[in-house]
Enzyme design. Structure first.
Site, PDB file in Angstrom:
ATOM      1  N   HIS A   1       1.179  -0.888   0.169  1.00 50.79           N
ATOM      2  CA  HIS A   1       0.022  -0.282  -0.235  1.00 50.79           C
ATOM      3  C   HIS A   1       0.927   1.069  -0.182  1.00 50.79           C
ATOM      4  CE1 HIS A   1      -4.436  -1.451   0.958  1.00 50.79           C
ATOM      5  NE2 HIS A   1      -3.752  -2.680   0.410  1.00 50.79           N
TER       6      HIS A   1
ATOM      7  N   HIS B   1      -2.214 -12.723  -2.378  1.00 47.64           N
ATOM      8  CA  HIS B   1      -3.259 -13.427  -1.907  1.00 47.64           C
ATOM      9  C   HIS B   1      -2.746 -14.485  -1.453  1.00 47.64           C
ATOM     10  CE1 HIS B   1      -6.597  -9.866  -3.580  1.00 47.64           C
ATOM     11  NE2 HIS B   1      -5.389  -9.701  -2.636  1.00 47.64           N
TER      12      HIS B   1
END
Length: 721
Positions: A96, A264
């Site tokens: 992020h 993920h």
């Protein structure tokens, strides 16, 4: 003393909006120059002499890496690690931090540690990353100023992957921290978090219509809404948004699929509770929270109870292990829509085997349901992404390599060229997205090259304008563009409207043979020609100067140039050459500020260059707007003296241009654009203009112009730092 104020507190209360204390609040249409000074040296506590690139080289790199790996499994009671491992949290922090990068203007990204400050530190999508930074604090404290937050945050992501079994592609140190938020970066016009994405699209059904330079689909998100377009699950629609937003972050379909699947493969999402009970985000939290936001009254020391995105669950059976488990579950089961305990839309497998279920993040004796987001389902249902995933499944080593390279690109995209890389793990391979440039020669006779240029017959404006056009593409945001490499010779730059292709071809036809004859690079010859023009202009104004020049630029080839990636560097306006490609909603003077900030200029450097470029006659298309002089080609202060001369008045023509009219005779003496007149109308810019309009200014102006010009020409010479 004013009796009406007796007993009143002398401190101003309320927000800026409530009090009207800000100039921009009183006059919101005023030109805001803050963007040019957002990293003023006064905000830096380390001082002007601190050189991070030199300090970081003193690190014991292996010790730093070992310390970061060690904290991965050092779970803290105040923020317990999922399965006793902080890997997923640290990967999300690094991702992020880097993931705010956008290709259109090069802003965002992890290169400066900007995620420490608002608004990024309080974006909904960055929920609980404040905890990750606190977990890293002991390492930052230990190594001090030799290790920036920007480097540490991204290193933590690398070490997390390595601690879970992935061999990463590499890592470079060298990111210098900022000390104040980049508050003038445009993140969107919305006034509320997660406002419907329709507001930044002409048509939300067509992702390509998203407003530039934005890349994320909603205010406060890094990429896309994990629940679906505007929170409505539809994997194929989500696939379109994923493709567009990752493309705007410089990723192709294969890189996008690799990052999604690899990101993920480890960790989990958090939504096992009531999101409405969480405290305010960091910037809105009370002082006793000490910078922590989203305080969870129901955490109870259990990782299972965390609430962040509202989505709940892991993607894989073994969330602390790098493996192919993501593909096994996504493609091995059918999936159905469900909702998390926090009420978020997510997908769950149908009839999953118990042994394929991950264990609870806190209690390993319990098995819990895995999940997929709408973006994960897009990898399965979109034909192009599915084909890539099938290729990954057939060749796990290929997947590892693709992910490693894509992760490296994500975390290094705004670090600049490979020559800036620092540390033992920096890869040696030249990658096309790094805009590689071969080393240039320094052994040629500079004076002989200048003599040949002077005898070439090129005009002063030809020389100066071409050098400027070559250098002005530099972006301080991601360190791309600039004169080094002379990519102005190559597609797409040679054909840009702003570069006047016909004139450019004519000038290059003169300069390229000089480079070939003398052993200099074309890049060096272009800059030398511009410098020579400046010297001639200064001489015409009565000053003998030598513009500083450092040889060594190289010439890039077409094979070294990702032409599609360079399209985003095309100038749509250049106030320095008084040019607009077309009329835009944004005012020309605002576009000038944006360009100046990207080039790394401050306000007085910008105004100095504007005034000089005008009197040198370098306007695009040789227009006369703003050329407030009868001595074109002499580096005089005439632009400023005319601008501040009250014997003139300024009259609009109704087409965006203005006449400069002699008050007595009524004769039109000059013409101008908004970009010219803003230096007389804006109070701050006029103050700078008045400095150069004074009778004692001519020599100072020449010196200041040469310094600003040299800064632009050398902006991408990282070897000179």
């Amino acid at each position: 003393m004013d009796g009406n104020n007796i007993g009143k507190c002398p401190v101003m209360h309320g927000s800026v909006t409530e009090t009207g204390a800000s100039v921009m609040d009183w006059w919101p249409k005023s030109l805001n120059l803050d963007i040019l000074h957002q990293h003023d040296q006064k905000t830096n506590p380390l001082g002007a002499d601190f050189n991070y690139a030199e300090e970081v080289k003193k690190l014991d790199f292996e010790a730093v890496k070992a310390d970061v790996k060690a904290l991965m499994t050092d779970s803290q009671d105040w923020w317990p690690a999922d399965w006793g491992h902080y890997g997923g949290l640290m990967i999300r922090l690094a991702w992020h931090s880097a993931g705010s990068y956008r290709l259109a203007d090069g802003r965002g990204g992890g290169g400066h540690g900007n995620i420490r400050f608002a608004p990024l530190n309080s974006w909904p999508d960055n929920g609980n990353l404040d905890k990750a930074r606190r977990i890293l604090w002991p390492v930052k404290k230990k190594y001090g100023n030799k290790l920036s937050w920007a480097d540490l945050i991204l290193l933590a992501g690398n070490m997390a992957y390595e601690s879970m079994g992935l061999k990463t592609y590499g890592f470079s140190f060298g990111r210098e921290d900022i000390w104040h938020p980049e508050k003038d970066t445009y993140w969107g016009a919305e006034k509320e978090w997660l406002a419907p994405s329709d507001t930044r699209y002409e048509s939300v059904e067509n992702p390509a219509t998203m407003e530039n330079p934005l890349a994320a689909v909603q205010m406060g998100l890094i990429y896309v809404n994990p629940e679906g377009v505007n929170g409505q699950p539809d994997p194929l629609a989500t696939a379109g948004q994923v493709r567009e937003t990752f493309a705007r972050m410089a990723m192709n379909d294969e890189e996008t699929a690799a990052l999604t699947c690899g990101g993920h493969t480890v960790g989990k999402a958090h939504g096992n509770g009531d999101a409405s009970t969480l405290g305010a985000e960091p910037e809105a939290a009370d002082v006793e929270n000490q910078g922590f936001g989203w305080v969870n009254p129901n955490l109870g020391g259990k990782a299972t109870n965390a609430v962040t995105s509202g989505i709940e669950g892991a993607w894989t059976t073994h969330p602390t292990k790098w493996d192919m488990g993501y593909f096994k579950l996504l493609f091995g089961y059918d999936w159905e829509l469900t909702k998390s305990p926090a009420g978020a839309q997510q997908w769950q497998p149908i009839d999953i085997k118990e042994e394929d279920m991950p264990v609870d993040a806190t209690d390993p004796s319990k098995r819990v349901m895995p999940m997929m987001t709408d973006a994960d389902m897009a990898m399965k249902m979109d034909p192009a992404y599915r084909a890539i995933c099938e290729k990954f499944m057939a060749d796990p080593a290929y997947f590892d390599d693709c992910f490693g390279r894509a992760w490296f690109k994500l975390t290094h995209r705004d670090l600049g060229p490979r020559t800036r890389y620092i540390g033992p793990d920096a890869p040696k391979e030249d990658l096309i997205w790094q805009d590689p440039i071969p080393a240039g020669s320094t052994g040629y006779d500079v004076a002989a090259v200048k003599a040949k240029i002077a005898a070439s017959g090129l005009s002063l404006s030809d020389m100066v304008a071409t050098a400027w056009d070559s250098a002005r593409t530099f972006r301080n945001s991601d360190l791309r563009g600039g004169a080094n490499g002379a990519r102005i010779r190559l597609a797409p730059q040679k054909d840009w409207d702003g570069n006047e292709p016909d004139r450019l071809a004519r000038v290059l036809a003169t300069l390229e043979p000089i480079a070939a004859e003398t052993g200099a690079s074309v890049a060096d010859v272009i800059v030398l020609a511009g410098n020579l023009g400046i010297e001639q202009a200064a001489k015409a104004a009565g000053y003998a100067v030598e513009v500083p020049f450092a040889p060594g630029r190289g010439d890039a080839t077409a094979e070294m140039t990702d032409a599609a990636s360079f399209e985003v560097l095309e100038p749509l306006a250049d106030g320095f050459r008084n040019w607009l490609k077309k009329d835009y909603i944004v005012a020309p003077e605002e576009m000038l500020l944006d360009r100046a900030q990207l080039m790394g200029l401050n306000a007085h450097e910008m105004i100095c260059l504007i005034g000089g470029m005008r009197v040198l006659g370098t306007n695009h298309g040789d227009t006369a707007h703003g050329v407030f002089t009868d001595k074109v080609g002499a580096l005089t202060t005439d632009f400023f003296t005319t601008l501040t001369d009250m014997s003139y008045k300024w009259e609009p023509n109704g087409d965006g241009t203005y006449n400069i009219v002699d008050r007595k005779s009524g004769a039109v003496k000059h013409t101008a654009t908004r970009v010219d007149l803003v230096f007389g109308s804006n109070s701050i810019l006029r103050a700078y203009a008045e400095v150069y309009a004074q009778d004692d200014a001519p020599e100072k102006f020449v010196c200041d112009f040469v310094a600003a010009w040299t800064k632009v020409m050398n902006a991408d010479r990282f070897d000179l730092a």
